[in-house]
Design an enzyme around this catalytic site. Structure first.
Site, PDB file in Angstrom:
ATOM      1  N   GLY A 303      12.022 -61.333 -85.163  1.00 18.31           N
ATOM      2  CA  GLY A 303      12.821 -61.389 -83.948  1.00 18.31           C
ATOM      3  C   GLY A 303      12.668 -62.719 -83.227  1.00 18.31           C
ATOM      4  O   GLY A 303      12.491 -63.773 -83.841  1.00 18.31           O
ATOM      5  N   SER A 304      12.697 -62.673 -81.912  1.00 18.40           N
ATOM      6  CA  SER A 304      12.748 -63.905 -81.116  1.00 18.40           C
ATOM      7  C   SER A 304      11.496 -64.766 -81.219  1.00 18.40           C
ATOM      8  O   SER A 304      11.530 -65.942 -80.843  1.00 18.40           O
ATOM      9  CB  SER A 304      13.027 -63.560 -79.647  1.00 18.40           C
ATOM     10  OG  SER A 304      14.344 -63.063 -79.502  1.00 18.40           O
ATOM     11  N   THR A 305      10.384 -64.212 -81.696  1.00 18.78           N
ATOM     12  CA  THR A 305       9.198 -65.053 -81.863  1.00 18.78           C
ATOM     13  C   THR A 305       9.435 -66.145 -82.907  1.00 18.78           C
ATOM     14  O   THR A 305       8.756 -67.176 -82.912  1.00 18.78           O
ATOM     15  CB  THR A 305       7.982 -64.202 -82.276  1.00 18.78           C
ATOM     16  OG1 THR A 305       8.297 -63.461 -83.459  1.00 18.78           O
ATOM     17  CG2 THR A 305       7.594 -63.228 -81.173  1.00 18.78           C
ATOM     18  N   LYS A 307      11.948 -68.013 -82.957  1.00 15.78           N
ATOM     19  CA  LYS A 307      12.632 -69.120 -82.283  1.00 15.78           C
ATOM     20  C   LYS A 307      11.681 -70.271 -81.971  1.00 15.78           C
ATOM     21  O   LYS A 307      12.112 -71.418 -81.824  1.00 15.78           O
ATOM     22  CB  LYS A 307      13.293 -68.608 -81.005  1.00 15.78           C
ATOM     23  CG  LYS A 307      14.429 -67.629 -81.261  1.00 15.78           C
ATOM     24  CD  LYS A 307      14.931 -66.980 -79.980  1.00 15.78           C
ATOM     25  CE  LYS A 307      16.059 -65.985 -80.284  1.00 15.78           C
ATOM     26  NZ  LYS A 307      16.481 -65.243 -79.070  1.00 15.78           N
TER      27      LYS A 307
END
Length: 492
Positions: A303-305, A307
């Protein structure tokens, strides 16, 4: 007629005399031969006699102890006892009253009274009570002895004990007795370092009488010295691990998730200071729901980690301008549309605000228009998302970079489609926190021989790559800080 009968009697007596004389001669000759050679049927009689009057005694060795980085005990051998009962009717030491014995003893062992009574009335010389009667602590042994029950006896043994219960359980693992009564590691460090931790009992011999009792002034002779297992020191810090376990217990109680995975690492060295998962287990009870350590064996979509690493790649390549603006909300990739987590976005915003708001569109643009898909893939390799970390724990898995279709290449930039393991992420994150130097994670600090104090295995910090520069790492950390401090930050 009478004279003839008398002659027959003398003849018979003479024959018997000759037979017995011959037998005596053979016996005497055999006696002389045995005395002269010291052997019978090719066997040395003196050696046989010595064996019959020689007993051996076991000198128990100790399996290695597992410590945290500061010397706190995480796993150790402790004395334990097995309770048994003499039920032989010919033995004066036998159980006198099976019913009374069962009524008093069963509650202490956690057994059903009727079940114990059935065992105590079996036709045998001695009986045990299965798992209920094994690994009895010294305190419980004293409680049982205080009952003064005839026929109840104990044998001493050792048991593997984990003083902290549910505590880094998947890291430490567990060890248990096998069919040969040897303690063998079955999981975690207990398994991976079993060759160092394992012990080997020693033996001494001594002269005894026919009943096996040691003769007065008989000297013991060492047959084999006990070989104690080596002690293992982990990088785990018990205080940090305790804090992590408590925090996870709180999360588990409040949100009841299917899984929780948490790792605390020192980014300067790669040392794992704490690692825990839920569901977990107590290695003393071995109530195990999952035999794999999810922190190293469970690939998942980050997920967003993810990014963080897309941002680092863009900054390192000089294509990131935080003050540049873009239109948030949605982004077309062929027939597919990528949307921000609120679907409509926040209008036209800067890329810095896009990072703070965790905008999927911002990172899609960075991968497709700024970095380029091929160059981004190179950074995935530089951060080692395509390979195992090599952490010193068993059963490490590896994620899968999904990069076949155009949409997969873009979604990978914000952590969807492609999978990684938590430990892969931790290793990659050390490059961000450690000025570009990516450190190999490890949990074994050292292995020490308990008798000599010699270090037989020692781990040192290892740099496994430099995917970004120190300047890039500092810029990434600065921007990530605003994810928590800015008014738009999702980390607030």
């Amino acid at each position: 007629m009478e004279a003839k009968k008398h002659r027959n009697t003398h003849r018979g007596a003479f024959i018997l005399f000759c037979v017995f004389s011959f037998a005596f001669f053979l016996l005497f000759a055999r006696f002389v031969q045995v005395q002269w050679t010291g052997k019978a049927e090719g066997e040395a009689l003196a050696e046989i006699a010595q064996q019959q009057h020689k007993q051996t005694r076991t000198i128990e060795a100790k399996r290695g102890t597992i410590f945290d980085r500061n010397g706190a005990i995480l796993a150790q051998d402790v004395p334990s006892y097995t309770v048994a009962a003499i039920v032989d009717p010919d033995d004066p030491r036998r159980v006198a009253d099976p019913e009374e014995t069962a009524e008093k003893l069963a509650p202490l062992l956690g057994m059903d009274v009727e079940q114990m009574e059935r065992i105590l009335t079996k036709k045998a010389k001695q009986v045990e009570f299965g798992s209920y009667g094994r690994n009895i602590s010294f305190e419980l042994k004293r409680k049982i002895e205080a009952l003064h029950l005839p026929g109840i006896i104990f044998t001493r043994d050792t048991a593997r004990f984990y003083p902290n219960g549910v505590f880094a359980s998947h890291v430490i693992g567990y060890a248990q007795k096998n069919a040969k009564n040897e303690t063998v590691g079955k999981m975690g460090v207990e398994k991976s370092l079993d060759r160092y931790l394992r012990d080997k009992d020693g033996y001494v011999s001594f002269a005894s009488d026919a009943k096996g009792f040691r003769l007065p002034e008989a000297r013991e002779r060492t047959i084999a010295k006990p070989d104690n297992g080596a002690n293992v020191y982990l990088t785990i810090d018990a205080k940090i691990q305790t804090f992590l376990e408590d925090a996870m217990n709180g999360v588990e109680k409040q949100y009841k998730p299917k899984k929780i995975i948490a790792i605390v690492a020192d980014p300067k060295t790669g040392k794992i200071l704490a690692m825990a998962t839920r569901p977990s287990f107590d290695p003393n009870k071995r109530d195990i729901a999952n035999f794999l350590n999810d922190a190293i064996s469970y690939p998942y979509e980050p997920g967003s980690t993810m990014k963080v690493f897309t941002l680092a790649a863009a900054i390192n390549e000089g294509v990131y301008n935080g003050n540049e603006t873009y239109r948030s909300g949605s982004y077309k990739v062929g027939p597919n549309t990528i949307r921000d987590h609120n679907d409509v976005g926040w209008g036209t915003i800067t890329f810095n605000e896009g990072v703070q708001r965790s905008s999927n569109v911002a990172f899609s643009i960075l991968v497709k228009e700024k970095l380029g898909e091929d160059r981004f893939l190179q950074y995935l390799h530089r951060f080692h998302f395509d390979q195992k970390t090599g952490i010193d724990l068993p059963n490490e898995a590896i994620g899968q970079i999904r990069y076949r279709y155009p949409i997969e290449r873009i979604t990978t930039g914000f952590g969807q489609g492609t999978s990684v393991t938590p430990i892969q992420q931790i290793q990659a994150a050390t490059a961000i926190a450690n000025d570009g130097k990516m450190m190999k994670p490890y949990v074994i600090e050292k292995v020490v021989d308990p008798d000599s104090g010699k270090v037989v295995l020692d781990h040192e910090p290892t740099v496994v790559g430099e995917p970004i520069t120190a300047e890039t790492a500092r810029k990434v950390r600065g921007i990530l800080e605003t994810v928590v401090t800015s008014e738009h930050g999702t980390g607030r």
